[in-house]
Every structure is written in structure tokens, then in C-alpha cells.
Design an enzyme around this catalytic site. Sequence first.
Site, PDB file in Angstrom:
ATOM      1  N   CYS A   1      63.455  43.133  60.039  1.00 39.69           N
ATOM      2  CA  CYS A   1      63.531  43.762  58.716  1.00 39.69           C
ATOM      3  C   CYS A   1      62.726  45.057  58.688  1.00 39.69           C
ATOM      4  O   CYS A   1      63.099  46.029  59.318  1.00 39.69           O
ATOM      5  CB  CYS A   1      63.080  42.765  57.646  1.00 39.69           C
ATOM      6  SG  CYS A   1      63.561  43.253  55.976  1.00 39.69           S
TER       7      CYS A   1
ATOM      8  N   HIS B   1      66.176  37.591  58.766  1.00 38.05           N
ATOM      9  CA  HIS B   1      64.851  37.011  59.021  1.00 38.05           C
ATOM     10  C   HIS B   1      64.968  35.695  59.780  1.00 38.05           C
ATOM     11  O   HIS B   1      65.112  34.643  59.146  1.00 38.05           O
ATOM     12  CB  HIS B   1      64.135  36.751  57.698  1.00 38.05           C
ATOM     13  CG  HIS B   1      63.595  37.982  57.048  1.00 38.05           C
ATOM     14  ND1 HIS B   1      62.340  38.464  57.312  1.00 38.05           N
ATOM     15  CD2 HIS B   1      64.142  38.841  56.155  1.00 38.05           C
ATOM     16  CE1 HIS B   1      62.124  39.560  56.600  1.00 38.05           C
ATOM     17  NE2 HIS B   1      63.205  39.822  55.890  1.00 38.05           N
TER      18      HIS B   1
ATOM     19  N   GLU C   1      62.626  34.013  61.131  1.00 38.68           N
ATOM     20  CA  GLU C   1      61.495  33.116  60.821  1.00 38.68           C
ATOM     21  C   GLU C   1      61.752  32.314  59.547  1.00 38.68           C
ATOM     22  O   GLU C   1      61.172  31.256  59.332  1.00 38.68           O
ATOM     23  CB  GLU C   1      60.191  33.919  60.736  1.00 38.68           C
ATOM     24  CG  GLU C   1      59.949  34.684  59.437  1.00 38.68           C
ATOM     25  CD  GLU C   1      60.772  35.971  59.299  1.00 38.68           C
ATOM     26  OE1 GLU C   1      61.637  36.243  60.156  1.00 38.68           O
ATOM     27  OE2 GLU C   1      60.552  36.698  58.306  1.00 38.68           O
TER      28      GLU C   1
END
Lengths: 703, 192
Positions: free
Chosen positions: B55, B166, B168
Site C-alpha cells: 500500500c 494488504h 497482512e
Amino acid sequence: MVSLSEYELDVARKRLGRDPSPVEVKVIDALWSEHCSYKSSKIFLRSFPSEGPRVVMGIEDWQDAGAVDIGDGYAIVLKVESHNHPSAVDPFNGAATGVGGIIRDIISKGATPIALLDMIRVGELKDDKNKWLLKNIIAGIGFYGNSIGIPVVGGELSFDESFSDNPLVDVACVGIVKKDKIKPSVVKEPGLKLVLVGLTGIDGLGGASFASRKLSGENEIGAVQIADPFAGKIVMDVTLEIADKVEAIKDLGGGGLAVAVTEMANGLGARVYVDKVPLRVKDMSPEDIIISETQERMLFAVREENVEYVCKAFEYYEYPCAVIGEVTSDSFIRFIYEGKEIASLPSQLLLSPPLYAWPIREKARKINVKPNVELEQAVRSVLAHPDLASKEWAYSQFDYEVGTSTVVKPGEADSAVVSLPNGKLLAIKGDANPDLCAEDAYECGKAIFAEAYRNLAVVGARGIAAVDHLQFGDPKKPEIYSDFVDAVRGIGEAARFFSIPIVGGKVSFYNENKKGVAIKPTPLVVMAGLVEGKLLKPKVEEGSLVLIGYTRNEMRGSLFAKLFGPYGEVPKARLQEDYLASEVVLDLINQGTILFAKDVNRGGLMGSLMAILSKGYSAKVDPDRILGTDDLMAKLFSENGGRFIVITNSPESVVERAKRRGTIASVIGEVKKGNYLEIGSWKLNVKKEVEHHSNYLEVEMSD
Amino acid sequence: MRYKDLDPDRYSSVVIPGGFSFGDYLRAGSIAASTETMEMIKEMANQGKTVLGICNGFQILTESGLLKGALLPNLKMRFISKWVYVKVVRDDTRLTKNLPKKVLRMPIAHAEGRFVLEEEEARRLMVFQYSNEKGEVSEDYNPNGSVLNIAGIANEEGNVIGLMPHPERASFSLTSIDGNVDGLLLLRGLRW
């Protein structure tokens, strides 16, 4: 421009025994503003139950936010606030600084902010100005929340003409802190140094005073603060880093330095050297420095030996930090500029403004007859109402998963759920109902509290703490003040019934449009609860549709009545039914008996079914199985409380469970893949309604 | 760790996470791209270490020239949070070499994610393309107007990778949508 009345000036004069200087008048004006002093509401706010076994820090302590124990040595800190007036003038900065302000309230307690909620009310979108307001309010919240990295996990967005010039922008924040690390906002000993971080500028001059009167329609842009989330992020990170080394923390909010210093001294005195305040612009007058509400500033009370440590931490990020004075024992708040004392006022005078209990007068209520509406028209109109439309346009502009702890996300259920560092799951929800409150603020006060409680039950949580925000028009108008008192009574009663303490709150008066017409009374409750057993992430699947609780023919204040004309009785909040039905839902979640649960409120049963239809499923309902009234419109559209719909594969066990808990449930139909709504023998293809539901805001807001 | 504290010799990989470095003032990632820390990271990339930008990290990598192209404001001119599917189209990068799946579900959350680059080069460098569940790439699944639906690219060598989604946030079943952990599969590529 000051908001003090002649009477108040006179009181100040008498207590002082002299005329206050012009600078002193500004200090008194800030401290005695409605915004900071709660002078028209405090008497009644004292009636809220704020104690409980879990309460670590309640509303009584004159603190920035309340805290409750959640076990394992942790506490959550909860706070709600509005930024209505600034958002009416500059919606982007007004909303953004609202987020910044509430975050600083949470870090003032030494707590790490973990989630935000936003509850937005604007006028109807056919008016371009309302579109402009909404677009910028959402962008402003996103701008600040996304940048600083706190997820907006839920909220409300609804529409009513009475919010046309005066939108309501409410933000709530939850923080987490080790119980023994909670910081007070007040000091208990003289001699501590007052340390200010951040630059002071000329934005937000007299904001507290501005928020405490009606919008004038003139140029008031100077009273709105400018948002700087990057500075806010530094303030947040460093404040949490140094919290252990300071004795008290206070956010600079309404009333700026004047209010922060006085409230922090809390009856002790303070000496502030105005020349030492780091400035953003040259040549600010001392009184402007004292009342400026520039954002991203914090005040700390620090032992002399720790001052260097604190300021070094801020200076690592090149953030200004200065000792501006100290706490004194003489109970006078003094501001000194160029060696001269420009204000010297007793703390007690500043902290005890005249309190008011304004006259009340109940509104006359009209009796109306039931409007004659065809079933199809009724269903279509209610399902197409903007309040029920998908809010994805709004929440997709928020980084609702930053921090990777958002378990139940916006649009997924009646409440949001976040995971906590101790492994527990926290559910949060904010609820208001201006249409109902306009009809009966007392029943409404109870109803919104109960609704929040039910909303938490849907994911498997029981409420443990609440904060409230009370938003009304001019308190000096008896009918408005009557609504205020009624709302406080209703909320307090429900809080006592559920044994959920109210650990903080906020009041916003003078919410009127340019013609002097008040907003609909909008008290709001934000509740937090813990998932004690299983979590339910509601999922629409094929199964039986069961309605828990009785449906009553109480149509006043409903969306149906709003669309077709007010009539009927006000729904009574039968809190026992809310409690019992919630217990049933919690049982069912823990047994693993249900796939989906939803509270019945806006738009009645039909409104709640929208959550099912919009997922590409058909719902078939047998109206004869809806118990409690014979009136078809009431069966479908009544918004009385105490009810849930659930989807299950074992309907009989749901009915049985309800009976065991002392209430009723009825299998009213079924859910299947498809796009039909069937009510008895009547059938509607809802493709258009579902499309409208998904696209309404996107389409409205794209031009 | 704080960006000023990076000791490049101690690490074999760097992840520049999402966020709003320097408030995204001026342009997303542009101020961070000109810090000394980024000079160190360039050095690490030249040594063949793995550099992953997620990002805002991806924005920093393009701003600093470690990756080709640029990330412009989304076509809708607003921030967009959304769960998307991406198709993995290169398996010669550190992250995608041993990936067991070819379509991953992860969330995006950005205001400036519209990737632009001359098409031929973009086609060569792209690693992830916005798609549907089946891996079909079309404009319908392009959330931000990126050229060729590009969600992420890598350098020619495959050791510097940037993506807007993302991973994660798709690594824990509790917080991930439908419990999937596709992001974790991707991040496992950091162990090489």
C-alpha cells in the site's frame, strides 16, 4: 463575540467584586460556555447511573472519558462527541477535527485508541447542499481516521429534513489501557510544571462559544479548526510513549488553553506565561492565544525532573514542546503576558457557572387516523427509503481494517466487533432515533438504549458500558427542554434496568436551522459489550425465518408513519422484552442454533428483511404467524422493540428456547435463494429494490 | 521499528508497511521516498535482498524509483476499502515463487492506487491483477482504474515487490473475511 448573558456577567462581577477585564471576560465566556460547562444540562446529567462493579473511572470525576474493567488487568475507555456546528460551516475540517478531538480524549487517559464509530445525520439528498455536506463530512472523517490509523468500524447514516442546515456529526472512540496505567486529567498537587505541545494558531478562535449558540448564518469560518492528522499521529504516539512520566494529561479542546488549564488544576491554581506558548503565526494577541482551539495540542502536568524526558520525546519528531507555567496552591488561574498579569480569576468562579433548569412544557400531541396505503406501495416505499439503503459508499471510504483487529466489519451486522489485546472480543454500536424522539423523548430514550443492547446481542455480546450524546435545539424553549429532560429520564431508566453504567457523555444544544426550527431531538447512545461465549458473524443462508418477540400496533415515529403520515400510539419500551429476547438470541448463538440474527427496528420487519433480500435471497412470510396484532401494516412495519429475526435450521428449538426464557418466538416463514418477497399470497420481485438498496448512495453522491 | 533506526546490515528483507508516511502530504509516499532510510533500502535491494512494499509502502517504492510506474488517485477520486480478488501472474518473484494458489483474496484500502506505466512494460512487470474469484481479469473488477488491472508489480529480478492489497490483513482467520488466510501464503515467501 461572546455568548455570556447579561445575567451571567453580573454574577461574575458580583463574585469577583469587580469588573472583569476584557481578557477575563473571554476566559469566563469559554469556561461558562454551554459546550464546556454543561450549565443547562448538568443538573439532570447527575441523575445517570455512573457506578458499577466494572467502572474504573466514571462521569463524576470530571475526566475526559470514562473507563471500565474488561478483565486481565485491562480497561476500555469510551467517549462520544459531536462536531455539529463546525461541520455545518466547513464539513471537511469540522468532521476531521471531530475525529482528532475524540482520539485525543482517549489518549488523555493514557489509552491506545482502537476503534471509531461515526453517526451522521444530514438533510435529504435532493438538496445539493446536503450532498455537499455529506460528501465532505465522510471525506473529512476518512482523511483523519485513515491517516492516523484508527479504523472506523461502524456507525449510522440517516436523513431527515430537520438536519438540513445543521448536520449531526457524532464520533465515538474506544481505547484500551492497562488498568493501573490510566492517567487522570486533573492534578492533585501544586508545583507541577505545565507542559504544552503543539503550535497555537488563529484557527478555532472562540469555538466553544461558537458551539454554544445558534448558527448565525454569517461568516463563522474563523471559529472552525483545521485538521492536521500527521501532527495528530505524532501527538498520539508520543503521548502514549511518555504517559508514564507525567502526572496528568489533558487534550486542548473547546475553550483552548483557558479551559484546559483551569480544568486540569481542578480547584488548585495555575500560573501560565502566555509568551511561552509556541505560536504558528506571529503577533497573536494574548487573549487569542488563551482561547485558540488549534488542534493537535496537549497539556501535561509534569514533575520538574521529567520535563526534559517528555520534551525530548516530542522533539525527536521535531514537534514543539514548551513549559508554559506551573500548578499553584492558591486557587487562582493567572495568565501572565510580557511580565504583566492579564487575567487572575478564582478557580472556583470558573468551575462553577450558574446552573440552569429551564422551564419545560410538553408538546401537544395530535391524534391522527391511519393512512390508507396499498400493500405494494407501502413495501416499496419503505424498502426504498434512504435510511435503509446500503451505506457502503460511506464506509468504503474508511480504512475500517487498519490495525488488523476488526472482526465484524461495517455492513456485516448490527454491531461492529473488534479483538482486544487480551484476546477478548468487544462489540460496539451507536443508536439514535430522531423520528421516535420527536414523538416521545422519554420512550425514545429507553428505546435507543434497548436497541443498542439488542444490537450487541446479535453478535453474541452483552453490554457493559455506555456513553450518551444529547443533541437538541435551544434549551430555553420549554418544549425543547422538556424533550431533553424526558430523554435523560428514559436513558437513565434503561441504564438502571440493564445495570449498564453511563461512563461519559456530551450535550449539544442550539442545533437549529436558519429559520430557527430545531433539529428533531437526537439523543444518542453508544454501547460497548463483551462477547462472553461464542461470536456470531451473521450470515444469510437458506433456512427457516423466526421472529422473536411480540409485534405491537404502535406505529407512531415509524418510517411508515414518516412516509404516509403520523398516526397511532407511540411504541412503549418494554425493557423486559428487550432483555428476554436478547437472552434468547445469546442462548441460540451459544448453542450454535442460528446462522443469522438481526434486530427489528427501522422499517419494522420489512426493513429488517432488507438485510436478507439484499444478499440475493428470497423471504417468504406468513403474516398470520406474526403475533401481537391483527393489523397487517403494524405486523410488517411496526418498529416496537424487543424483537429479532433469526435464520435457523432448527426452528422448533428456537421457539422452545424462547418459551424457556419466558417469551415467545414464532416461525414466520423461510429464506431461500432468489429475489422475491412473499407476504401471504402476495408476491413481489425485489430485484429493483435490491439494486436501489446497493446503488442509492453511490448514484446520488456521484454527481 | 522507527525508520530512523534501520540498520541495513542486520536484515535480509525489508517490509515497508501501509500507512500514511508523513501524512501523505505533498503526494502519497513522496516525502518518505526522499529520506536517508530509503537510500539504505535501495542499497539493500541492489544487494539482492527482498524489499516488499504494501500500500503506502508500494507508493514509496514507486516514488523512490525502486519500482517502475506511479500510483495516481483512484478514478473515483476517493478512498476505497474493499475486499478484492487478485490473480497472480508471475511466479519468478520472491513472494510468489512457491505460492500454492493463483487467485488470492485480500482487502485494499487506499486513495491513490491507480497504477500507471507504459503498457508493454507494465505487462512484463506485473505480478498481481485485480480479478474475480475465478481469476478472470476484466474492467468490472478494477477498483481504481489501474492499467491492466494491476494490483502489484515487481522489478525484473523479482526481489523488489510492491502491491496495493494488504496481505497482512488476510493473514488471521478471525479478522479475515470468511476466515481465509491468503495473505499469509504470500507473506511466507519472505522466508527464503
